[in-house]
Scaffold this active site. Sequence first.
Site, PDB file in Angstrom:
ATOM      1  N   HIS A  93       0.855  -1.193   0.000  1.00  0.00           N
ATOM      2  CA  HIS A  93       0.000   0.000   0.000  1.00  0.00           C
ATOM      3  C   HIS A  93       0.890   1.242   0.000  1.00  0.00           C
ATOM      4  O   HIS A  93       1.817   1.352   0.821  1.00  0.00           O
ATOM      5  CB  HIS A  93      -0.882   0.031   1.251  1.00  0.00           C
ATOM      6  CG  HIS A  93      -2.003  -0.957   1.236  1.00  0.00           C
ATOM      7  ND1 HIS A  93      -2.318  -1.742   2.335  1.00  0.00           N
ATOM      8  CD2 HIS A  93      -2.900  -1.282   0.278  1.00  0.00           C
ATOM      9  CE1 HIS A  93      -3.355  -2.506   2.036  1.00  0.00           C
ATOM     10  NE2 HIS A  93      -3.729  -2.238   0.799  1.00  0.00           N
TER      11      HIS A  93
ATOM     12  N   THR B 131       3.348   1.650   3.657  1.00  0.00           N
ATOM     13  CA  THR B 131       2.595   1.365   4.872  1.00  0.00           C
ATOM     14  C   THR B 131       3.131   0.098   5.542  1.00  0.00           C
ATOM     15  O   THR B 131       2.542  -0.381   6.497  1.00  0.00           O
ATOM     16  CB  THR B 131       1.101   1.158   4.551  1.00  0.00           C
ATOM     17  OG1 THR B 131       0.997   0.124   3.569  1.00  0.00           O
ATOM     18  CG2 THR B 131       0.476   2.426   4.013  1.00  0.00           C
ATOM     19  N   TYR B 132       4.200  -0.449   5.002  1.00  0.00           N
ATOM     20  CA  TYR B 132       4.837  -1.675   5.505  1.00  0.00           C
ATOM     21  C   TYR B 132       3.949  -2.898   5.320  1.00  0.00           C
ATOM     22  O   TYR B 132       4.093  -3.887   6.023  1.00  0.00           O
ATOM     23  CB  TYR B 132       5.237  -1.532   6.984  1.00  0.00           C
ATOM     24  CG  TYR B 132       5.960  -0.243   7.289  1.00  0.00           C
ATOM     25  CD1 TYR B 132       7.291  -0.074   6.945  1.00  0.00           C
ATOM     26  CD2 TYR B 132       5.308   0.825   7.917  1.00  0.00           C
ATOM     27  CE1 TYR B 132       7.963   1.125   7.212  1.00  0.00           C
ATOM     28  CE2 TYR B 132       5.972   2.017   8.184  1.00  0.00           C
ATOM     29  CZ  TYR B 132       7.290   2.150   7.830  1.00  0.00           C
ATOM     30  OH  TYR B 132       7.957   3.328   8.083  1.00  0.00           O
ATOM     31  N   HIS B 133       3.048  -2.859   4.355  1.00  0.00           N
ATOM     32  CA  HIS B 133       2.122  -3.966   4.098  1.00  0.00           C
ATOM     33  C   HIS B 133       2.604  -4.778   2.891  1.00  0.00           C
ATOM     34  O   HIS B 133       1.993  -4.768   1.839  1.00  0.00           O
ATOM     35  CB  HIS B 133       0.709  -3.431   3.849  1.00  0.00           C
ATOM     36  CG  HIS B 133       0.149  -2.634   4.973  1.00  0.00           C
ATOM     37  ND1 HIS B 133      -0.938  -1.789   4.819  1.00  0.00           N
ATOM     38  CD2 HIS B 133       0.513  -2.533   6.278  1.00  0.00           C
ATOM     39  CE1 HIS B 133      -1.207  -1.216   5.979  1.00  0.00           C
ATOM     40  NE2 HIS B 133      -0.342  -1.653   6.881  1.00  0.00           N
ATOM     41  N   LEU B 134       3.703  -5.470   3.042  1.00  0.00           N
ATOM     42  CA  LEU B 134       4.358  -6.139   1.923  1.00  0.00           C
ATOM     43  C   LEU B 134       3.783  -7.546   1.723  1.00  0.00           C
ATOM     44  O   LEU B 134       3.732  -8.332   2.668  1.00  0.00           O
ATOM     45  CB  LEU B 134       5.865  -6.241   2.170  1.00  0.00           C
ATOM     46  CG  LEU B 134       6.561  -4.950   2.628  1.00  0.00           C
ATOM     47  CD1 LEU B 134       8.059  -5.175   2.734  1.00  0.00           C
ATOM     48  CD2 LEU B 134       6.252  -3.781   1.705  1.00  0.00           C
TER      49      LEU B 134
END
Length: 541
Positions: free
Chosen positions: A297, A471-474
């Site tokens: 994201h 957003t660190y949503h990998l």
Amino acid sequence: MADTFDYIIIGSGAAGSVLADRLSEDGTASVCVLEAGPKDTNPWIHIPAGFTKTLSNPAVSWQFSTEPTEMTGGRRIPTIQGKVMGGGTSINGMIYNRGQPDDLNGWAQRGNRNWGYADCLPYYKRSEKRVGVSDDTRGKNEGGMPVTDMDWFHPISEAFIEGCLASGLPRTKDYNNGDQYGVGYFQRIIAGNRRRSAARSRLAPAMKRPNTEVRVNARASQLVFEGKRCVGVRYQTQQGADPIEIRANREVILSCGTPNTARLLQVSGIGPAWLLEKLGVAPVHVMPGVGENFRDHYASRFVMRAKPGVITLNELAKGWRLGLELAKWAAGKPSILATAVSHVHLFLKSFEGLDQPDIQGVLTPGSYKPGKTYILDDYPGVSAGTWQHRPESSGYVRARSASVWEDPELQPNYLSVDTDRQVHLAGLKQMRKLLNTPQMSRFLEGEILPGPQVRTDDELLDFARQNGTTTYHLIGSAKMGPATDPMAVVDDNLRIHGLDGIRVVDASIMPTMTSANTMATTLMIAEKASDMIRGKAALAA
């Protein structure tokens, strides 16, 4: 002779901790967990507001960054991941967000059997201990992650919600019950004023059992194969150290997280032929999809300056006010030290006629310095970010060398698809309006970022290019899909296509992004995988 276990789990984050708990609970199987980082003894891990300290600490977090592109203004964007017992759940913003039923229904429609929302809901429920008012979509499992409601509130957060309601948005009763649309307060993994990471809620019970061993500061450097069967793992305790080999009687399970899972597979000879040749790694199993389909994201945030005399987190985190907040926290009372990274959630539709929201927004009654990792501004302010739920832009994760001591190349290709740019732009426009309602004007005096001079679509998109962030949503680098999909890495039992004795259980298997932060779904994936691995019947919806 190498030490031998029934199961070897690589990574102790959200997925690895759940797996360790489940696979060891009946005492019949031996489990070894390898964690590249240390024990979770850093005190900042357990104070919720301490995440601002851990994100920039290389001792407990992987300090990765993305490759620059035109759509990110030629910038490398820090893309931090957890490197400590508990993984990301020990350093993240503590937000619990499941997403929408159609996220999972879409996975099933891509040929992934038994991955629809009805199939997965029982595992969401089993993974959580919901504290507070809830319906039958929520779990009360005593062994699950505690999920609590906000208990510290700020007048600006209340005003923002009031402005959203006056603008026609509904107030969500529970955004985790399958119906997101609207505005409200986040739920989080905080209980008793402390972060309740997967290490504390799931790994700790497993570690008390004699059949479970956790080895910290143990960086997996290579998977060991005999033919097409994975039989073990080699790891190193420091760079240059002799590798230590351990063996698995049953399975090796990769729960390293999206960047590290792809990198470990690649340096072990599993990946695209051209990349293995470039790395100088002997091919074990050529798979073009390993490291591809990488997504995240991409968020842009507004910063608003508060009026003189308005007290925000910027002042509450300094001087005597911080001392008062510390005293409240120590006494177990609501305080800024026991809040999640974002306070208010907002789920919006980019265009009229959509069935479900395709934008997430967040608001925090405090502001951070531009380009800094959660370092508070010197002036009182408010931050509000927005991002697209399901980006179509995707990229890759690639090992740079055969050594796991060199950071992988991460390229999510943010905003490379026009649809993503249009949805991102719609989110920015709506958020700006909601920050300028009469309710908010009582507290705010002006826009700092992007600033009132940025008005046109082109200017807003340029702002997003120059200032947007992860957003660190990998997710997605070892995507789940049927064998007919040449880019699929694992099947719907999370076994790697064409190999035996090995599975992937983490966010890298997600074929598409969820309309949410990724922790809750990663916990669910691990719960579901634990039943698959043990040959147990699926839980009934």
